[in-house]
Write an enzyme that holds these catalytic residues in place. Sequence first.
Site, PDB file in Angstrom:
ATOM      1  N   ARG A 127       0.966  -1.474  -0.064  1.00  0.00           N
ATOM      2  CA  ARG A 127       0.096   0.001  -0.103  1.00  0.00           C
ATOM      3  C   ARG A 127       0.892   1.175  -0.070  1.00  0.00           C
ATOM      4  O   ARG A 127       1.965   1.258   0.941  1.00  0.00           O
ATOM      5  CB  ARG A 127      -0.854   0.106   1.354  1.00  0.00           C
ATOM      6  N   THR A 165      -1.330   7.477  -0.300  1.00  0.00           N
ATOM      7  CA  THR A 165      -2.669   7.381  -1.094  1.00  0.00           C
ATOM      8  C   THR A 165      -3.345   6.135  -0.571  1.00  0.00           C
ATOM      9  O   THR A 165      -4.584   5.973  -0.993  1.00  0.00           O
ATOM     10  CB  THR A 165      -2.439   6.969  -2.548  1.00  0.00           C
ATOM     11  N   ASP A 204       0.668  -3.178  12.088  1.00  0.00           N
ATOM     12  CA  ASP A 204       0.882  -3.545  10.755  1.00  0.00           C
ATOM     13  C   ASP A 204       1.224  -5.016  10.764  1.00  0.00           C
ATOM     14  O   ASP A 204       2.103  -5.923  11.546  1.00  0.00           O
ATOM     15  CB  ASP A 204       2.129  -2.732  10.518  1.00  0.00           C
ATOM     16  N   ASP A 223       4.665  -6.316   9.309  1.00  0.00           N
ATOM     17  CA  ASP A 223       5.915  -5.929  10.107  1.00  0.00           C
ATOM     18  C   ASP A 223       5.814  -6.869  11.303  1.00  0.00           C
ATOM     19  O   ASP A 223       6.969  -7.419  11.857  1.00  0.00           O
ATOM     20  CB  ASP A 223       5.792  -4.386  10.842  1.00  0.00           C
TER      21      ASP A 223
HETATM   22  C1  PRP Z   1      -1.362  -4.760   4.496  1.00  0.00           C
HETATM   23  C2  PRP Z   1      -2.247  -6.060   4.652  1.00  0.00           C
HETATM   24  C3  PRP Z   1      -2.955  -6.146   3.172  1.00  0.00           C
HETATM   25  C4  PRP Z   1      -3.279  -4.681   2.882  1.00  0.00           C
HETATM   26  C5  PRP Z   1      -4.722  -3.958   3.557  1.00  0.00           C
HETATM   27  O1  PRP Z   1      -0.319  -5.289   3.467  1.00  0.00           O
HETATM   28  O2  PRP Z   1      -1.404  -7.208   4.688  1.00  0.00           O
HETATM   29  O3  PRP Z   1      -2.411  -6.524   2.174  1.00  0.00           O
HETATM   30  O4  PRP Z   1      -2.334  -3.811   3.849  1.00  0.00           O
HETATM   31  O5  PRP Z   1      -4.914  -2.961   3.406  1.00  0.00           O
HETATM   32  P1  PRP Z   1      -6.112  -2.387   2.408  1.00  0.00           P
HETATM   33  O6  PRP Z   1      -7.236  -3.188   2.642  1.00  0.00           O
HETATM   34  O7  PRP Z   1      -6.143  -0.889   2.450  1.00  0.00           O
HETATM   35  O8  PRP Z   1      -5.576  -2.618   1.179  1.00  0.00           O
HETATM   36  P2  PRP Z   1       0.766  -3.970   3.398  1.00  0.00           P
HETATM   37  O9  PRP Z   1       0.397  -3.305   1.879  1.00  0.00           O
HETATM   38  O10 PRP Z   1       1.105  -3.092   4.250  1.00  0.00           O
HETATM   39  O11 PRP Z   1       1.999  -4.904   2.807  1.00  0.00           O
HETATM   40  P3  PRP Z   1       2.978  -5.765   3.755  1.00  0.00           P
HETATM   41  O12 PRP Z   1       2.048  -7.036   3.805  1.00  0.00           O
HETATM   42  O13 PRP Z   1       4.114  -6.279   2.556  1.00  0.00           O
HETATM   43  O14 PRP Z   1       3.540  -5.157   5.028  1.00  0.00           O
HETATM   44  N1  URA Z   2      -2.624  -3.072   7.145  1.00  0.00           N
HETATM   45  C1  URA Z   2      -2.072  -3.415   8.155  1.00  0.00           C
HETATM   46  O1  URA Z   2      -1.146  -4.307   8.316  1.00  0.00           O
HETATM   47  N2  URA Z   2      -2.852  -3.050   9.303  1.00  0.00           N
HETATM   48  C2  URA Z   2      -3.771  -2.336   9.223  1.00  0.00           C
HETATM   49  O2  URA Z   2      -4.479  -1.933  10.301  1.00  0.00           O
HETATM   50  C3  URA Z   2      -4.219  -1.825   7.868  1.00  0.00           C
HETATM   51  C4  URA Z   2      -3.644  -2.347   6.800  1.00  0.00           C
END
Ligand code: PRP
Ligand code: URA
Length: 208
Positions: free
Chosen positions: A103, A107, A199, A202
């Site tokens: 993400r 944005t 997160d 993380d």
């Molecule tokens: C997080 C999570 C989802 C997304 C959800 O991933 O694991 O994929 O955000 O958010 P949304 O519904 O608003 O799209 P992130 O993009 O942080 O990537 P990561 O898993 O690599 O940390």
């Molecule tokens: N992605 C995450 O990992 N946590 C949140 O709360 C939203 C998006």
Amino acid sequence: MDVIELKHPLVEHKLAILRDKKTGTKEFRELVSELATMLCYEAMKEAETYETEIETPMTKMKVNKINEDKYAFVPILRAGTGMLDGIINLVPNAKIGHVGMYRDEKTFKPNVYYFKVPKDINKREVLILDPMLATGGSGIDAIDLLKEKGVKKIKFLCIIAAPEGIKKMQEKHPDVQIYTTSIDERLNENAYIIPGLGDAGDRVFGTK
Ligand code: PRP
Ligand code: URA
């Protein structure tokens, strides 16, 4: 289409530990995996079976087995891969695809950086794995990519879902059933789920 929220004391118990900021990486990973097993168990309640014959030490009998060729699992990188162990425990021959997305911090829109799925994905029901359904952007784009490959039946398995993300996903993909262990309150101004767990990526990978 309805959203299935798993209600069970074991789920609540594991979620309570998962959400706690004091929970460390090892335990967090184990819990994500265990909750994924429970989501998969529920989502495959009506899985297609075929009848075959086996012999117990006592006698022959007819049994039902799942046709594992009918299913594929697609985690959304990174955090979704944390759910894989729990799925493979239940479906050891599972075919796995991957969608890589992150993400944008400003944005909140997802960017796709990887997409690889089994060749015959269009003949399989697909269960998408991602611990978090926040704005819904990542899940919706992952579903778009799979539908472009000809996938007809999709379920979305997440540990925590925000009402905003559920609404958006239901508007864009009303045919996709959502399975979650919790529908939380809301998103904050940074599109993080409240109360949520922080997160997920993380915490699974210990990157913060
Ligand atoms: C997080 C999570 C989802 C997304 C959800 O991933 O694991 O994929 O955000 O958010 P949304 O519904 O608003 O799209 P992130 O993009 O942080 O990537 P990561 O898993 O690599 O940390
Ligand atoms: N992605 C995450 O990992 N946590 C949140 O709360 C939203 C998006």
